[in-house]
Design a protein around this motif. Structure first.
Motif, PDB file in Angstrom:
ATOM      1  N   ALA A  59       1.597   0.974  -9.333  1.00 25.78           N
ATOM      2  CA  ALA A  59       1.569   0.875 -10.801  1.00 25.78           C
ATOM      3  C   ALA A  59       1.311  -0.571 -11.237  1.00 25.78           C
ATOM      4  O   ALA A  59       0.507  -0.824 -12.142  1.00 25.78           O
ATOM      5  N   ALA A  60       1.977  -1.513 -10.591  1.00 26.28           N
ATOM      6  CA  ALA A  60       1.778  -2.927 -10.926  1.00 26.28           C
ATOM      7  C   ALA A  60       0.353  -3.357 -10.597  1.00 26.28           C
ATOM      8  O   ALA A  60      -0.271  -4.108 -11.357  1.00 26.28           O
ATOM      9  N   PHE A  61      -0.182  -2.871  -9.477  1.00 24.86           N
ATOM     10  CA  PHE A  61      -1.543  -3.236  -9.078  1.00 24.86           C
ATOM     11  C   PHE A  61      -2.556  -2.697 -10.078  1.00 24.86           C
ATOM     12  O   PHE A  61      -3.545  -3.365 -10.381  1.00 24.86           O
ATOM     13  N   LEU A 109      -3.287  -9.907  -2.132  1.00 23.21           N
ATOM     14  CA  LEU A 109      -3.118  -9.613  -0.718  1.00 23.21           C
ATOM     15  C   LEU A 109      -2.282  -8.354  -0.601  1.00 23.21           C
ATOM     16  O   LEU A 109      -1.491  -8.038  -1.482  1.00 23.21           O
ATOM     17  N   THR A 110      -2.530  -7.617   0.467  1.00 25.09           N
ATOM     18  CA  THR A 110      -1.682  -6.465   0.756  1.00 25.09           C
ATOM     19  C   THR A 110      -0.714  -6.900   1.854  1.00 25.09           C
ATOM     20  O   THR A 110      -1.130  -7.461   2.873  1.00 25.09           O
ATOM     21  N   VAL A 111       0.566  -6.674   1.607  1.00 24.36           N
ATOM     22  CA  VAL A 111       1.582  -7.191   2.526  1.00 24.36           C
ATOM     23  C   VAL A 111       1.473  -6.564   3.916  1.00 24.36           C
ATOM     24  O   VAL A 111       1.785  -7.216   4.909  1.00 24.36           O
ATOM     25  N   GLN A 112       0.991  -5.330   4.009  1.00 24.02           N
ATOM     26  CA  GLN A 112       0.854  -4.700   5.316  1.00 24.02           C
ATOM     27  C   GLN A 112      -0.229  -5.383   6.164  1.00 24.02           C
ATOM     28  O   GLN A 112      -0.133  -5.420   7.377  1.00 24.02           O
ATOM     29  N   SER A 152       7.637  -7.448  -3.435  1.00 24.08           N
ATOM     30  CA  SER A 152       6.417  -6.664  -3.501  1.00 24.08           C
ATOM     31  C   SER A 152       6.689  -5.440  -4.363  1.00 24.08           C
ATOM     32  O   SER A 152       7.618  -4.695  -4.064  1.00 24.08           O
ATOM     33  N   PRO A 153       5.940  -5.319  -5.430  1.00 25.12           N
ATOM     34  CA  PRO A 153       4.830  -6.160  -5.863  1.00 25.12           C
ATOM     35  C   PRO A 153       5.328  -7.466  -6.479  1.00 25.12           C
ATOM     36  O   PRO A 153       6.455  -7.551  -6.956  1.00 25.12           O
ATOM     37  N   GLN A 154       4.429  -8.437  -6.474  1.00 25.59           N
ATOM     38  CA  GLN A 154       4.766  -9.743  -7.039  1.00 25.59           C
ATOM     39  C   GLN A 154       3.495 -10.399  -7.559  1.00 25.59           C
ATOM     40  O   GLN A 154       2.458 -10.348  -6.904  1.00 25.59           O
ATOM     41  N   ALA A 155       3.597 -10.994  -8.730  1.00 31.14           N
ATOM     42  CA  ALA A 155       2.494 -11.766  -9.309  1.00 31.14           C
ATOM     43  C   ALA A 155       2.947 -13.216  -9.416  1.00 31.14           C
ATOM     44  O   ALA A 155       4.072 -13.480  -9.850  1.00 31.14           O
ATOM     45  N   ILE A 156       2.081 -14.128  -8.992  1.00 29.89           N
ATOM     46  CA  ILE A 156       2.387 -15.552  -9.048  1.00 29.89           C
ATOM     47  C   ILE A 156       1.201 -16.275  -9.677  1.00 29.89           C
ATOM     48  O   ILE A 156       0.073 -16.142  -9.203  1.00 29.89           O
ATOM     49  N   LEU A 157       1.493 -17.031 -10.722  1.00 28.83           N
ATOM     50  CA  LEU A 157       0.460 -17.844 -11.378  1.00 28.83           C
ATOM     51  C   LEU A 157       0.616 -19.276 -10.898  1.00 28.83           C
ATOM     52  O   LEU A 157       1.691 -19.866 -11.020  1.00 28.83           O
ATOM     53  N   LEU A 213       0.808  -1.224   0.000  1.00 30.39           N
ATOM     54  CA  LEU A 213       0.000   0.000   0.000  1.00 30.39           C
ATOM     55  C   LEU A 213       0.840   1.273   0.000  1.00 30.39           C
ATOM     56  O   LEU A 213       0.318   2.353  -0.235  1.00 30.39           O
ATOM     57  N   THR A 214       2.146   1.154   0.248  1.00 29.53           N
ATOM     58  CA  THR A 214       2.978   2.350   0.395  1.00 29.53           C
ATOM     59  C   THR A 214       4.005   2.539  -0.715  1.00 29.53           C
ATOM     60  O   THR A 214       4.738   3.523  -0.699  1.00 29.53           O
ATOM     61  N   CYS A 215       4.054   1.642  -1.677  1.00 28.01           N
ATOM     62  CA  CYS A 215       5.086   1.695  -2.719  1.00 28.01           C
ATOM     63  C   CYS A 215       4.505   2.131  -4.064  1.00 28.01           C
ATOM     64  O   CYS A 215       3.573   1.502  -4.562  1.00 28.01           O
ATOM     65  N   PRO A 216       5.052   3.168  -4.677  1.00 30.49           N
ATOM     66  CA  PRO A 216       4.546   3.636  -5.969  1.00 30.49           C
ATOM     67  C   PRO A 216       4.706   2.587  -7.083  1.00 30.49           C
ATOM     68  O   PRO A 216       3.857   2.482  -7.966  1.00 30.49           O
TER      69      PRO A 216
END
Length: 107
Positions: free
Chosen positions: A35-37, A54-57, A76-81, A28-31
């Motif tokens: 952008a990835a979200f 999920l939000t890591v915080q 973070s951010p990270q996408a996993i399939l 929630l705190t990283c620009p």
């Protein structure tokens, strides 16, 4: 498709029973994460794919659980399939784009 927010291991384990799904870890705190979200949201809304985030915080224990269980270093951010209970693809930071998500799901 509706974005599903997960907070607990039980929610993740339920998702893990599906044939395939995409999980995005978001800060929630990283620009860069924001952008990835946004790319992820655009992808999820345009494609009929089982997705969750999920939000890591708010869900650090869950984020750690996924990293440990599947041996995918936390970023973070990270996408996993996930496909058939295994990690089929993952990406982080600027590599998370609508295009990369679409290509991963179609592979």
């Amino acid at each position: 498709m509706t974005l599903k927010k997960i907070l607990a291991q039980e929610q993740f384990d339920e998702l893990a029973q599906s044939k395939s799904f995409l999980l995005v870890k978001h800060s929630l705190t990283c620009p860069v994460s924001q952008a990835a979200f946004e790319e992820y949201q655009e992808f999820a809304e345009a494609n009929d794919v089982n997705t969750a985030y999920l939000t890591v915080q708010e869900a650090r224990p869950l984020s750690n659980y996924v990293a440990e269980k599947y041996s995918v270093k936390h970023e973070s951010p990270q996408a996993i399939l996930f496909k058939n209970g295994e990690v089929a693809w993952h990406a982080s930071h600027w590599k998370i784009t609508n295009k990369s998500l679409r290509e991963a799901v179609q592979a």
